[in-house]
Design an enzyme around this catalytic site. Structure first.
Site, PDB file in Angstrom:
ATOM      1  N   HIS A   1      26.879 -23.847  -4.397  1.00 24.22           N
ATOM      2  CA  HIS A   1      26.754 -25.159  -4.632  1.00 24.22           C
ATOM      3  C   HIS A   1      25.225 -25.524  -4.076  1.00 24.22           C
ATOM      4  O   HIS A   1      25.080 -25.517  -3.061  1.00 24.22           O
ATOM      5  CB  HIS A   1      27.701 -25.805  -3.994  1.00 24.22           C
ATOM      6  CG  HIS A   1      27.556 -27.660  -4.141  1.00 24.22           C
ATOM      7  ND1 HIS A   1      27.777 -28.079  -5.426  1.00 24.22           N
ATOM      8  CD2 HIS A   1      26.631 -28.655  -3.226  1.00 24.22           C
ATOM      9  CE1 HIS A   1      27.556 -29.323  -5.240  1.00 24.22           C
ATOM     10  NE2 HIS A   1      26.705 -29.466  -4.067  1.00 24.22           N
TER      11      HIS A   1
ATOM     12  N   HIS B   1      22.299 -26.420 -12.882  1.00 29.68           N
ATOM     13  CA  HIS B   1      22.662 -25.632 -14.217  1.00 29.68           C
ATOM     14  C   HIS B   1      21.400 -25.820 -15.138  1.00 29.68           C
ATOM     15  O   HIS B   1      20.725 -26.627 -15.125  1.00 29.68           O
ATOM     16  CB  HIS B   1      23.847 -26.519 -14.889  1.00 29.68           C
ATOM     17  CG  HIS B   1      23.568 -28.001 -14.928  1.00 29.68           C
ATOM     18  ND1 HIS B   1      23.837 -28.667 -14.010  1.00 29.68           N
ATOM     19  CD2 HIS B   1      23.366 -28.513 -16.075  1.00 29.68           C
ATOM     20  CE1 HIS B   1      23.587 -29.934 -14.318  1.00 29.68           C
ATOM     21  NE2 HIS B   1      23.563 -29.991 -15.662  1.00 29.68           N
TER      22      HIS B   1
HETATM   23  P1  5GP Z   1      23.146 -32.948 -16.858  1.00 28.92           P
HETATM   24  O1  5GP Z   1      22.913 -34.243 -17.610  1.00 28.92           O
HETATM   25  O2  5GP Z   1      23.521 -32.811 -15.258  1.00 28.92           O
HETATM   26  O3  5GP Z   1      21.900 -31.816 -16.926  1.00 28.92           O
HETATM   27  O4  5GP Z   1      24.234 -32.036 -17.768  1.00 28.92           O
HETATM   28  C1  5GP Z   1      25.483 -31.857 -17.403  1.00 28.92           C
HETATM   29  C2  5GP Z   1      26.463 -31.425 -18.303  1.00 28.92           C
HETATM   30  O5  5GP Z   1      27.675 -30.909 -18.095  1.00 28.92           O
HETATM   31  C3  5GP Z   1      26.556 -32.137 -19.765  1.00 28.92           C
HETATM   32  O6  5GP Z   1      25.962 -31.690 -20.736  1.00 28.92           O
HETATM   33  C4  5GP Z   1      28.090 -32.446 -19.732  1.00 28.92           C
HETATM   34  O7  5GP Z   1      28.488 -32.370 -21.129  1.00 28.92           O
HETATM   35  C5  5GP Z   1      28.510 -31.049 -19.082  1.00 28.92           C
HETATM   36  N1  5GP Z   1      29.855 -31.388 -18.448  1.00 28.92           N
HETATM   37  C6  5GP Z   1      30.099 -32.172 -17.466  1.00 28.92           C
HETATM   38  N2  5GP Z   1      31.451 -32.224 -17.138  1.00 28.92           N
HETATM   39  C7  5GP Z   1      31.813 -30.919 -17.671  1.00 28.92           C
HETATM   40  C8  5GP Z   1      33.157 -30.165 -17.659  1.00 28.92           C
HETATM   41  O8  5GP Z   1      34.088 -30.756 -16.636  1.00 28.92           O
HETATM   42  N3  5GP Z   1      33.276 -28.998 -18.067  1.00 28.92           N
HETATM   43  C9  5GP Z   1      32.283 -28.758 -18.902  1.00 28.92           C
HETATM   44  N4  5GP Z   1      32.402 -27.522 -19.809  1.00 28.92           N
HETATM   45  N5  5GP Z   1      31.003 -29.293 -19.058  1.00 28.92           N
HETATM   46  C10 5GP Z   1      30.907 -30.495 -18.549  1.00 28.92           C
HETATM   47 ZN    ZN Z   2      28.964 -27.556  -6.804  1.00 24.17          ZN
END
Ligand code: 5GP
Ligand code: ZN
Length: 112
Positions: free
Chosen positions: A46, A98
Site C-alpha cells: 500500500h 496504480h
Molecule cells: P484513478 O482515478 O484513481 O486514477 O483511477 C481509479 C480507477 O480504479 C478507476 O478507473 C476505476 O474505474 C477503478 N476502480 C475503482 N474501484 C474499482 C474496483 O473495485 N475494481 C476495479 N477492477 N477497478 C476499480
Molecule cells: Zn492499498
C-alpha cells in the site's frame, strides 16, 4: 491497509479480473473500462500516491509488467497510453498507486 479497495483486491477479499500477478505486482481489468484494453497495474504494497514512493525499484517492476501486458494484448505496436493520476487536481480516486494501461483505440491529446 485499512479500507483500501486495491489492498482488498490484492488480498483477494474483493474480486477482480486479474490478468497478472507476482510477489510484488498485481494487474487487473478496470471495472469501468475507458478503452478496449484498460488494465490497472499496482504494487501489492500500500503506497497512497506517487509522492509517497520511497523505493523506486517498484516503478521498474510495474513498468516491466505494463510493457509485457501491452505486448500480450497486441497493442504494443499500434500504441497505448500509460497514466498515473496523483492527488486531487489529476483526479486520483483510489489512494493506492496504480498505472492505467489503456489501448485498443486512438487516443486524444491533450487529455481532459
Ligand atoms: P484513478 O482515478 O484513481 O486514477 O483511477 C481509479 C480507477 O480504479 C478507476 O478507473 C476505476 O474505474 C477503478 N476502480 C475503482 N474501484 C474499482 C474496483 O473495485 N475494481 C476495479 N477492477 N477497478 C476499480
Ligand atoms: Zn492499498
Amino acid at each position: 491497509m485499512g479500507d483500501c479497495i486495491f489492498c482488498k483486491i490484492a488480498e483477494k477479499q474483493i474480486k477482480a479480473d486479474i490478468v497478472y500477478e507476482d510477489e510484488q505486482v498485481l494487474a487487473f481489468k478496470d471495472i469501468n473500462a475507458q478503452a478496449p484494453v484498460h488494465v490497472l497495474v499496482i504494487p501489492k504494497e500500500h503506497i497512497p500516491t506517487l509522492n509517497d514512493i520511497k523505493d523506486f525499484s517498484i516503478t521498474s517492476r510495474l513498468m516491466a509488467v505494463i510493457t509485457k501486458l501491452a505486448k500480450e494484448y497486441k497493442i504494443a505496436q499500434e500504441g497505448y497510453r500509460v497514466v498515473a493520476n496523483c492527488n486531487a487536481a489529476a483526479g486520483q480516486a483510489v489512494f493506492h498507486i496504480h498505472f492505467h494501461l489503456l489501448g485498443g483505440r486512438n487516443m486524444q491529446w491533450p487529455p481532459g
